[in-house]
Design a protein around this motif. Structure first.
Motif, PDB file in Angstrom:
ATOM      1  N   UNK A 145      75.217   5.006  62.836  1.00 42.31           N
ATOM      2  CA  UNK A 145      75.879   3.741  62.533  1.00 42.31           C
ATOM      3  C   UNK A 145      77.375   3.835  62.798  1.00 42.31           C
ATOM      4  N   UNK A 146      77.864   2.944  63.641  1.00 42.43           N
ATOM      5  CA  UNK A 146      79.306   2.797  63.870  1.00 42.43           C
ATOM      6  C   UNK A 146      79.664   1.382  63.433  1.00 42.43           C
ATOM      7  N   UNK A 147      80.525   1.280  62.423  1.00 42.74           N
ATOM      8  CA  UNK A 147      80.738   0.004  61.736  1.00 42.74           C
ATOM      9  C   UNK A 147      82.225  -0.270  61.583  1.00 42.74           C
ATOM     10  N   UNK A 148      82.591  -1.533  61.775  1.00 48.42           N
ATOM     11  CA  UNK A 148      83.959  -2.009  61.562  1.00 48.42           C
ATOM     12  C   UNK A 148      83.930  -3.155  60.564  1.00 48.42           C
ATOM     13  N   UNK A 149      84.691  -3.024  59.476  1.00 49.91           N
ATOM     14  CA  UNK A 149      84.764  -4.082  58.471  1.00 49.91           C
ATOM     15  C   UNK A 149      86.218  -4.478  58.286  1.00 49.91           C
ATOM     16  N   UNK A 150      86.583  -5.670  58.707  1.00 49.83           N
ATOM     17  CA  UNK A 150      87.946  -6.162  58.575  1.00 49.83           C
ATOM     18  C   UNK A 150      87.964  -7.404  57.684  1.00 49.83           C
ATOM     19  N   UNK A 151      88.710  -7.329  56.593  1.00 48.72           N
ATOM     20  CA  UNK A 151      88.808  -8.443  55.648  1.00 48.72           C
ATOM     21  C   UNK A 151      87.426  -8.939  55.239  1.00 48.72           C
ATOM     22  N   UNK A 226      87.272   0.651  57.564  1.00 48.07           N
ATOM     23  CA  UNK A 226      87.408  -0.470  56.633  1.00 48.07           C
ATOM     24  C   UNK A 226      88.876  -0.849  56.555  1.00 48.07           C
ATOM     25  N   UNK A 227      89.202  -2.099  56.873  1.00 51.66           N
ATOM     26  CA  UNK A 227      90.577  -2.584  56.823  1.00 51.66           C
ATOM     27  C   UNK A 227      90.620  -3.796  55.896  1.00 51.66           C
ATOM     28  N   UNK A 329      90.868   2.587  56.008  1.00 50.16           N
ATOM     29  CA  UNK A 329      90.193   3.776  55.515  1.00 50.16           C
ATOM     30  C   UNK A 329      88.978   4.040  56.399  1.00 50.16           C
ATOM     31  N   UNK A 330      88.669   5.311  56.649  1.00 42.87           N
ATOM     32  CA  UNK A 330      87.548   5.658  57.522  1.00 42.87           C
ATOM     33  C   UNK A 330      86.554   6.545  56.793  1.00 42.87           C
ATOM     34  N   UNK A 331      85.297   6.471  57.230  1.00 47.58           N
ATOM     35  CA  UNK A 331      84.194   7.285  56.716  1.00 47.58           C
ATOM     36  C   UNK A 331      83.510   7.937  57.906  1.00 47.58           C
ATOM     37  N   UNK A 332      83.173   9.230  57.784  1.00 47.17           N
ATOM     38  CA  UNK A 332      82.465   9.919  58.864  1.00 47.17           C
ATOM     39  C   UNK A 332      81.634  11.047  58.260  1.00 47.17           C
ATOM     40  N   UNK A 333      80.711  11.639  59.005  1.00 47.18           N
ATOM     41  CA  UNK A 333      79.845  12.675  58.416  1.00 47.18           C
ATOM     42  C   UNK A 333      80.606  13.972  58.174  1.00 47.18           C
ATOM     43  N   UNK A 334      80.186  14.702  57.171  1.00 43.42           N
ATOM     44  CA  UNK A 334      80.755  16.027  56.946  1.00 43.42           C
ATOM     45  C   UNK A 334      80.466  16.917  58.152  1.00 43.42           C
ATOM     46  N   UNK A 335      81.454  17.671  58.563  1.00 45.81           N
ATOM     47  CA  UNK A 335      81.302  18.561  59.697  1.00 45.81           C
ATOM     48  C   UNK A 335      81.677  17.950  61.026  1.00 45.81           C
ATOM     49  N   UNK A 336      81.818  16.631  61.082  1.00 41.10           N
ATOM     50  CA  UNK A 336      82.234  15.958  62.317  1.00 41.10           C
ATOM     51  C   UNK A 336      83.752  15.835  62.340  1.00 41.10           C
ATOM     52  N   UNK A 337      84.341  15.690  63.527  1.00 36.32           N
ATOM     53  CA  UNK A 337      85.791  15.456  63.591  1.00 36.32           C
ATOM     54  C   UNK A 337      86.148  14.137  62.902  1.00 36.32           C
ATOM     55  N   UNK A 338      87.338  14.052  62.336  1.00 34.92           N
ATOM     56  CA  UNK A 338      87.754  12.783  61.713  1.00 34.92           C
ATOM     57  C   UNK A 338      87.802  11.646  62.732  1.00 34.92           C
ATOM     58  N   UNK A 339      87.638  10.433  62.242  1.00 33.01           N
ATOM     59  CA  UNK A 339      87.830   9.255  63.085  1.00 33.01           C
ATOM     60  C   UNK A 339      89.296   9.241  63.533  1.00 33.01           C
TER      61      UNK A 339
END
Length: 352
Positions: A145-151, A226-227, A329-339
């Motif tokens: 899942x790649x998700x963008x949430x703005x307002x 998430x913005x 703010x960003x969310x990503x899986x543990x062990x993966x590079x940061x967004x």
């Protein structure tokens, strides 16, 4: 009195005062008279203007940030590309245009829009074509899942509690001789410190949504950005109404004004961590966009003839405009590079 106000008054007379959460849900999503069911609220002709409507820069950089995260995680295909509360579809259109520059990404994306308003779903189809619509986050598939949430989170229903001598009393919407008014329910115990008169806000829906997103990302990979406007562990009354680009009393015109509240990112980060994902500290929107190359992109657009590009950059990044009030703010899986543009909250706990 608006038609929706009459419905709310009748309900209160029948069953008693209602919570702010119930009031917000009725005002925004009533199937006949709700704010989002009856109008296009965006842009100069509407009640407010969001970042994607100011400039394509915002959506392009969001798309490229998610694209880099997709590549960093091995280019999973197919994957879900989702946006809750997608407005007119402008942000998703700009993200997809940017993603088409990344070989194979746009073709692998299964685009899903989470939208409760039938009216806005129609606008989104006009912009994006025959996209797939979902009613809620819980309907997202168990896949990358790649998700963008703005307002999006700022419009979710909140509850408010005010500190009184006996504890915390929930603020509710009741009636007086002039119509709707705010009042207090009997006090309850809350695990919060505070002085008499302090107000705290709680948004269980935002915590639940963030947790559901993070669980999918932790289990199946992906990333979320998430913005929204807000802060960290905030106090105070941030419940507000906007109508024709001007603030007004939130009880004045039910169903005819946008109702929102500031987002508290602290419980959202905690929900993501409980779900097993990595989460960033909230960044100022301006700092985040500039770190991704917003200024260079604006200059290229200006050189290509976009006369408003530099003014749009100022609106998006200046501390006196959207640059500091809005956080990312960003969310990503543990062990993966940061967004791109983010790093893990645990490295900056004191800065959050």
């Amino acid at each position: 009195m608006t038609p929706l106000a009459e419905i709310i008054v009748q309900r209160i007379r029948a069953t008693g005062p209602i919570t702010l959460a119930d009031y917000m849900e009725l005002c925004l999503l009533h199937p006949r008279y709700g704010y989002y069911a009856t109008r296009d609220p965006f842009g100069q002709a509407g009640d407010f203007t969001t970042a994607p409507e100011i400039s394509q820069i915002f959506g392009e950089l969001c798309g490229l940030s998610l694209a880099q995260a997709w590549m960093d995680q091995g280019r999973p295909a197919p994957f879900t590309l989702a946006e809750p509360g997608p407005g007119r579809g402008t942000l998703m259109a700009d993200m997809l245009r940017a993603m088409r520059a990344v070989p194979g990404m746009a073709e692998a994306a299964d685009v899903m829009l989470i939208e409760a308003s039938a009216h806005l779903r129609g606008l989104q189809r006009e912009k994006l074509g025959n996209v797939r619509h979902l009613d809620g986050i819980e309907e997202l598939p168990d896949s990358s899942l790649f998700l963008m949430a703005n307002e999006f989170l700022d419009a979710l229903p909140i509850r408010q509690f005010q500190r009184v001598e006996e504890g915390w009393a929930e603020r509710v919407v009741g009636l007086d001789k002039d119509g709707l008014r705010m009042g207090l329910a009997p006090p309850v115990d809350l695990p919060r410190a505070g002085r008499i008169g302090d107000i705290v806000e709680d948004c269980p829906a935002a915590v639940a949504v963030t947790g559901a997103i993070a669980r999918r990302i932790a289990a199946h990979g992906g990333a979320a950005i998430i913005v929204d406007y807000g802060g960290w562990n905030g106090y105070g009354d941030t419940f507000q109404a906007l109508r024709a680009h001007a603030p007004e009393d939130p009880l004045a015109h039910p169903g005819e004004a946008d109702l929102t509240a500031h987002v508290d990112f602290a419980p959202l980060a905690a929900a993501a961590i409980r779900a097993g994902a990595e989460v960033s500290r909230p960044l100022h929107q301006g700092d985040w966009l500039l770190s991704l190359g917003a200024e260079a992109r604006a200059r290229r657009l200006a050189e290509a003839g976009d006369e408003g590009a530099m003014d749009a950059l100022r609106r998006l990044t200046s501390r006196d405009e959207m640059g500091h009030l809005f956080k990312a703010m960003a969310i990503w899986p543990k062990g993966a590079p940061p967004v791109p543009g983010f790093d893990a909250l645990r490295h900056h706990a004191d800065d959050a």
